[in-house]
Motif scaffolding. Sequence first.
Motif, PDB file in Angstrom:
ATOM      1  N   LYS A  39      -2.756  -0.761 -10.057  1.00  0.00           N
ATOM      2  CA  LYS A  39      -3.606   0.338 -10.510  1.00  0.00           C
ATOM      3  C   LYS A  39      -5.094   0.065 -10.296  1.00  0.00           C
ATOM      4  O   LYS A  39      -5.918   0.960 -10.484  1.00  0.00           O
ATOM      5  CB  LYS A  39      -3.342   0.620 -11.991  1.00  0.00           C
ATOM      6  CG  LYS A  39      -1.926   1.109 -12.270  1.00  0.00           C
ATOM      7  CD  LYS A  39      -1.727   1.412 -13.747  1.00  0.00           C
ATOM      8  CE  LYS A  39      -0.308   1.903 -14.026  1.00  0.00           C
ATOM      9  NZ  LYS A  39      -0.096   2.196 -15.460  1.00  0.00           N
ATOM     10  N   TRP A  40      -5.436  -1.177  -9.948  1.00  0.00           N
ATOM     11  CA  TRP A  40      -6.838  -1.494  -9.718  1.00  0.00           C
ATOM     12  C   TRP A  40      -7.378  -0.769  -8.487  1.00  0.00           C
ATOM     13  O   TRP A  40      -6.644  -0.565  -7.516  1.00  0.00           O
ATOM     14  CB  TRP A  40      -7.006  -2.988  -9.498  1.00  0.00           C
ATOM     15  CG  TRP A  40      -6.886  -3.815 -10.747  1.00  0.00           C
ATOM     16  CD1 TRP A  40      -6.841  -3.376 -12.039  1.00  0.00           C
ATOM     17  CD2 TRP A  40      -6.773  -5.241 -10.801  1.00  0.00           C
ATOM     18  NE1 TRP A  40      -6.729  -4.427 -12.910  1.00  0.00           N
ATOM     19  CE2 TRP A  40      -6.683  -5.595 -12.180  1.00  0.00           C
ATOM     20  CE3 TRP A  40      -6.755  -6.255  -9.848  1.00  0.00           C
ATOM     21  CZ2 TRP A  40      -6.565  -6.917 -12.589  1.00  0.00           C
ATOM     22  CZ3 TRP A  40      -6.637  -7.567 -10.262  1.00  0.00           C
ATOM     23  CH2 TRP A  40      -6.542  -7.888 -11.617  1.00  0.00           C
ATOM     24  N   PRO A  41      -8.647  -0.398  -8.500  1.00  0.00           N
ATOM     25  CA  PRO A  41      -9.263   0.160  -7.292  1.00  0.00           C
ATOM     26  C   PRO A  41      -9.233  -0.863  -6.157  1.00  0.00           C
ATOM     27  O   PRO A  41      -9.223  -2.077  -6.385  1.00  0.00           O
ATOM     28  CB  PRO A  41     -10.703   0.466  -7.732  1.00  0.00           C
ATOM     29  CG  PRO A  41     -10.622   0.588  -9.223  1.00  0.00           C
ATOM     30  CD  PRO A  41      -9.561  -0.372  -9.654  1.00  0.00           C
TER      31      PRO A  41
ATOM     32  N   TYR B 236       0.818  -1.209   0.000  1.00  0.00           N
ATOM     33  CA  TYR B 236       0.000   0.000   0.000  1.00  0.00           C
ATOM     34  C   TYR B 236       0.857   1.267   0.000  1.00  0.00           C
ATOM     35  O   TYR B 236       0.561   2.227  -0.712  1.00  0.00           O
ATOM     36  CB  TYR B 236      -0.905   0.018   1.232  1.00  0.00           C
ATOM     37  CG  TYR B 236      -2.042  -0.985   1.188  1.00  0.00           C
ATOM     38  CD1 TYR B 236      -2.722  -1.252   0.006  1.00  0.00           C
ATOM     39  CD2 TYR B 236      -2.448  -1.649   2.349  1.00  0.00           C
ATOM     40  CE1 TYR B 236      -3.754  -2.162  -0.020  1.00  0.00           C
ATOM     41  CE2 TYR B 236      -3.493  -2.557   2.321  1.00  0.00           C
ATOM     42  CZ  TYR B 236      -4.142  -2.815   1.133  1.00  0.00           C
ATOM     43  OH  TYR B 236      -5.167  -3.719   1.106  1.00  0.00           O
ATOM     44  N   GLN B 237       1.936   1.267   0.808  1.00  0.00           N
ATOM     45  CA  GLN B 237       2.696   2.497   0.997  1.00  0.00           C
ATOM     46  C   GLN B 237       3.841   2.671   0.000  1.00  0.00           C
ATOM     47  O   GLN B 237       4.137   3.799  -0.402  1.00  0.00           O
ATOM     48  CB  GLN B 237       3.245   2.547   2.425  1.00  0.00           C
ATOM     49  CG  GLN B 237       2.143   2.576   3.485  1.00  0.00           C
ATOM     50  CD  GLN B 237       2.680   2.646   4.897  1.00  0.00           C
ATOM     51  OE1 GLN B 237       3.285   3.631   5.300  1.00  0.00           O
ATOM     52  NE2 GLN B 237       2.457   1.593   5.682  1.00  0.00           N
ATOM     53  N   GLU B 238       4.501   1.572  -0.386  1.00  0.00           N
ATOM     54  CA  GLU B 238       5.666   1.688  -1.260  1.00  0.00           C
ATOM     55  C   GLU B 238       5.315   1.525  -2.741  1.00  0.00           C
ATOM     56  O   GLU B 238       5.984   2.100  -3.605  1.00  0.00           O
ATOM     57  CB  GLU B 238       6.711   0.633  -0.874  1.00  0.00           C
ATOM     58  CG  GLU B 238       7.187   0.731   0.567  1.00  0.00           C
ATOM     59  CD  GLU B 238       7.955   2.008   0.842  1.00  0.00           C
ATOM     60  OE1 GLU B 238       8.583   2.532  -0.101  1.00  0.00           O
ATOM     61  OE2 GLU B 238       7.910   2.511   1.981  1.00  0.00           O
ATOM     62  N   VAL B 239       4.289   0.720  -3.037  1.00  0.00           N
ATOM     63  CA  VAL B 239       3.901   0.492  -4.437  1.00  0.00           C
ATOM     64  C   VAL B 239       2.771   1.425  -4.851  1.00  0.00           C
ATOM     65  O   VAL B 239       2.855   2.127  -5.865  1.00  0.00           O
ATOM     66  CB  VAL B 239       3.499  -0.980  -4.658  1.00  0.00           C
ATOM     67  CG1 VAL B 239       2.999  -1.193  -6.093  1.00  0.00           C
ATOM     68  CG2 VAL B 239       4.680  -1.903  -4.376  1.00  0.00           C
ATOM     69  N   GLN B 240       1.694   1.440  -4.073  1.00  0.00           N
ATOM     70  CA  GLN B 240       0.581   2.328  -4.390  1.00  0.00           C
ATOM     71  C   GLN B 240       0.800   3.740  -3.874  1.00  0.00           C
ATOM     72  O   GLN B 240       0.006   4.630  -4.162  1.00  0.00           O
ATOM     73  CB  GLN B 240      -0.720   1.754  -3.825  1.00  0.00           C
ATOM     74  CG  GLN B 240      -1.153   0.454  -4.505  1.00  0.00           C
ATOM     75  CD  GLN B 240      -2.560   0.040  -4.140  1.00  0.00           C
ATOM     76  OE1 GLN B 240      -3.028   0.239  -3.001  1.00  0.00           O
ATOM     77  NE2 GLN B 240      -3.281  -0.531  -5.102  1.00  0.00           N
ATOM     78  N   GLU B 241       1.849   3.920  -3.061  1.00  0.00           N
ATOM     79  CA  GLU B 241       2.256   5.232  -2.547  1.00  0.00           C
ATOM     80  C   GLU B 241       1.128   5.919  -1.780  1.00  0.00           C
ATOM     81  O   GLU B 241       0.876   7.120  -1.955  1.00  0.00           O
ATOM     82  CB  GLU B 241       2.766   6.111  -3.704  1.00  0.00           C
ATOM     83  CG  GLU B 241       3.981   5.513  -4.405  1.00  0.00           C
ATOM     84  CD  GLU B 241       4.509   6.374  -5.534  1.00  0.00           C
ATOM     85  OE1 GLU B 241       3.674   6.999  -6.235  1.00  0.00           O
ATOM     86  OE2 GLU B 241       5.731   6.430  -5.710  1.00  0.00           O
ATOM     87  N   LEU B 242       0.462   5.155  -0.941  1.00  0.00           N
ATOM     88  CA  LEU B 242      -0.577   5.694  -0.073  1.00  0.00           C
ATOM     89  C   LEU B 242       0.044   6.148   1.245  1.00  0.00           C
ATOM     90  O   LEU B 242       1.138   5.730   1.615  1.00  0.00           O
ATOM     91  CB  LEU B 242      -1.647   4.636   0.193  1.00  0.00           C
ATOM     92  CG  LEU B 242      -2.363   4.057  -1.035  1.00  0.00           C
ATOM     93  CD1 LEU B 242      -3.299   2.934  -0.610  1.00  0.00           C
ATOM     94  CD2 LEU B 242      -3.134   5.144  -1.765  1.00  0.00           C
ATOM     95  N   SER B 243      -0.674   6.992   1.956  1.00  0.00           N
ATOM     96  CA  SER B 243      -0.202   7.418   3.269  1.00  0.00           C
ATOM     97  C   SER B 243      -0.412   6.295   4.286  1.00  0.00           C
ATOM     98  O   SER B 243      -1.128   5.320   4.026  1.00  0.00           O
ATOM     99  CB  SER B 243      -0.967   8.668   3.723  1.00  0.00           C
ATOM    100  OG  SER B 243      -2.340   8.344   3.967  1.00  0.00           O
ATOM    101  N   ALA B 244       0.206   6.425   5.462  1.00  0.00           N
ATOM    102  CA  ALA B 244       0.059   5.422   6.506  1.00  0.00           C
ATOM    103  C   ALA B 244      -1.407   5.288   6.923  1.00  0.00           C
ATOM    104  O   ALA B 244      -1.895   4.179   7.173  1.00  0.00           O
ATOM    105  CB  ALA B 244       0.923   5.785   7.710  1.00  0.00           C
ATOM    106  N   LEU B 245      -2.122   6.409   7.007  1.00  0.00           N
ATOM    107  CA  LEU B 245      -3.532   6.367   7.386  1.00  0.00           C
ATOM    108  C   LEU B 245      -4.359   5.647   6.332  1.00  0.00           C
ATOM    109  O   LEU B 245      -5.213   4.807   6.657  1.00  0.00           O
ATOM    110  CB  LEU B 245      -4.070   7.787   7.593  1.00  0.00           C
ATOM    111  CG  LEU B 245      -5.563   7.889   7.926  1.00  0.00           C
ATOM    112  CD1 LEU B 245      -5.885   7.109   9.195  1.00  0.00           C
ATOM    113  CD2 LEU B 245      -5.988   9.347   8.064  1.00  0.00           C
ATOM    114  N   GLN B 246      -4.127   5.964   5.065  1.00  0.00           N
ATOM    115  CA  GLN B 246      -4.871   5.290   3.999  1.00  0.00           C
ATOM    116  C   GLN B 246      -4.598   3.780   3.997  1.00  0.00           C
ATOM    117  O   GLN B 246      -5.499   2.970   3.771  1.00  0.00           O
ATOM    118  CB  GLN B 246      -4.489   5.894   2.644  1.00  0.00           C
ATOM    119  CG  GLN B 246      -4.988   7.316   2.425  1.00  0.00           C
ATOM    120  CD  GLN B 246      -4.445   7.922   1.151  1.00  0.00           C
ATOM    121  OE1 GLN B 246      -3.258   7.807   0.837  1.00  0.00           O
ATOM    122  NE2 GLN B 246      -5.309   8.577   0.390  1.00  0.00           N
ATOM    123  N   ALA B 247      -3.349   3.414   4.266  1.00  0.00           N
ATOM    124  CA  ALA B 247      -3.010   1.986   4.330  1.00  0.00           C
ATOM    125  C   ALA B 247      -3.706   1.309   5.493  1.00  0.00           C
ATOM    126  O   ALA B 247      -4.244   0.202   5.362  1.00  0.00           O
ATOM    127  CB  ALA B 247      -1.496   1.825   4.443  1.00  0.00           C
TER     128      ALA B 247
END
Length: 523
Positions: A419-421, A357-368
Motif C-alpha cells: 500500500k506504500w506509494p 506490480y501487476q498481481e499484488v498492486q494490480e497495476l496495468s502493464a504500462l504502469q508497471a
Amino acid sequence: MSSTAVIELPSINHDDPITPASMVSLGQGGPRLSAELILTEGNQALIPEQDFPDLSTSRSVIIISILTGIAAMTSMSTGILTVGLPVIAEDIGLSGSLLLWPASIFALTSGCSLLLAGAVADVLGNRKIYLTGCVLLTAFVFACGLARTGTELIAFRALQGIAMSLCLPTAVSILTGSFPNGKTRNVGFSFLGAGQVLGFCIGLVLGGILIQSVGWRVGYYICGGAHAIALGLACWILPEDRHRAASTSLRQRLWNDIDWVGAIVASSCLGMLSYVLAIVTGSSSSIKEPLNAILTTIAAVLVPAFVWWVGRQERLGKPALIPNSLWKIPAFTAVCLMVLLSWGVMNSMEYFVSLFYQEVQELSALQASLRFIPGLIVGFCLNVATGLLVHRVPAHYLVIITTLICAVSPLVMALINPKWPYWYAAFWSMVLYPVSADAKTHALAGAVFNTVAQFGTSLGIAVMAVVASNVTRESGNPNKESPAALMEGYRVAFWLEFASMLLTVCIGIIGLRKAGKVGLKRE
C-alpha cells in the motif's frame, strides 16, 4: 546487461591446454555492472598478441553501433516478455505452472549451447557464426509474435536461446578482434552493455504501451523488423574473419580442435538439470515423478564423468572444454560462484517485481513498465561510466561494493508494504538493483562464465518460483490467487534473494583478495 572492466587473475600453467572459445557476452535480463577477466601470468597476458585491422573512426563507431543495436533488440524482446507475462499467458492459454517457462527456457537453451558455440566459432570464424545467429534470432523473434499457444511460445523462446548462444560470445570476440586492449575496446564493451539496458527499457515501455493498445504481438514484430535491418548492416560493415594458417582441413580442425565429448556431456547435464528445475516451478512434488527422478540421477552422474573426462584430456594434452586447472584459481572459482548467484537473483527479481506490480498492486502493464525506468537509467549510466573510469578502480573493491549495494534492492522489496506509494520503497529498489557484478573473460573463461550465468538464471527463477508458490499454497488465505496470498510468497522469495546476495558478497571478499587493477591496457 553489463559494462566492462578487466580483472587480472593469478598465473596458471602454460602447459595446461586452454580451449579457445571466445569471450563471454553480456547476458540478458536487467542491467548489471560487470568485470572482464583476463587470465595472466605475471605481466604477460596468456591471450596471444594479434594484429588488429586498421579501422577508421567512422567505421569503428558503426561496428560498435551495430553490435550494440543487435544486443539492444534482443534485450527488447526480453523487456516485452517481462512486463507482458501475465497478459501474454492469459492470451495464449499458458498455465500458471508454466508461467515462467518462456523466461527460463531461454536461459536453459542458451546456457547449454554456449560452450560448444564458442568453440565452433573459433574454428569457423566469429563473423560467420555471429551472422548465422542474427539470422536465426530475427526468425525466432518474429515467430514469438506469431505464437498461438503456450507450447509454441516456449518452443520459439527455446530456439531463440540457441540462436543467442551463437551471438553472445562472438559479439564480444568481434570487438576484441577489432580493437586493441584499452580505452576504445572498453568504450565498445560499455556501449554493448548500455545498449542492452536501453533495449530492455524500450521493451518494457513499448510493451506496456502496446499491450494496452494494439497488443503484445506487435512488439515482437517491431523487434524482429529492427533485427532484420541491423542484420543487413552487419553483413555490410563487420570486418571479415582473419583465418590463421592451418596445416589441416576444416573438417579435421572441427573434429580435432573441439572437445565434442566434453561439450555433449556438459550440455546434457545442464539441460537435464535446467529442465527439472523448470518443471518443479509449477509444483515441487513433480520432482518425484519417474522421468524427473531419472533425469536428475543421470545429471548427477554426468558431473563426475565430466570432471574425469576433461582431466583425462588435460593429461593427454588434448583440447579440454573446461580444464580442471582453471578451478584451482581462487578468483576464477569465486567469480563463477558470484555470477551463478547474482544472475539467478537479479533475473528472478525482475520477473517477481513485475508480478508484484501487476498481481499484488494490480497495476496495468504500462504502469508497471514505467516503474522500472529509474533503474534502467541508472544501469545505462553505469555501463557508460564504467568503460571510461574502471581502469583506476581496484577490482576487489569494485565488485564487493557494487554487489553489497545491489543486495539492498531485494531487501527493500522484502520489507515493502504493497500500500506504500512507489517513491517510499519500490523506487529505491529499482534504483539500486542495476548495481551488481557479473563477469566476462577472454578465451575459454568467457564461455564458462556465460554458461554459468545462463544456468544461474534458470536456477534462480526456478528456486524462487518454487519457494514463492509453496509459501502461497501454505498461506492461511483461502483465496490463493488473491494479492495478499501472492505477496506472502513473493516476500519470502525477496528475502531469499537478499540472503543470496549477501552470500555473493562473502564469496567475493574471500575469493577476490588477489584480484588486480581494472581496465589496464597492455602495451
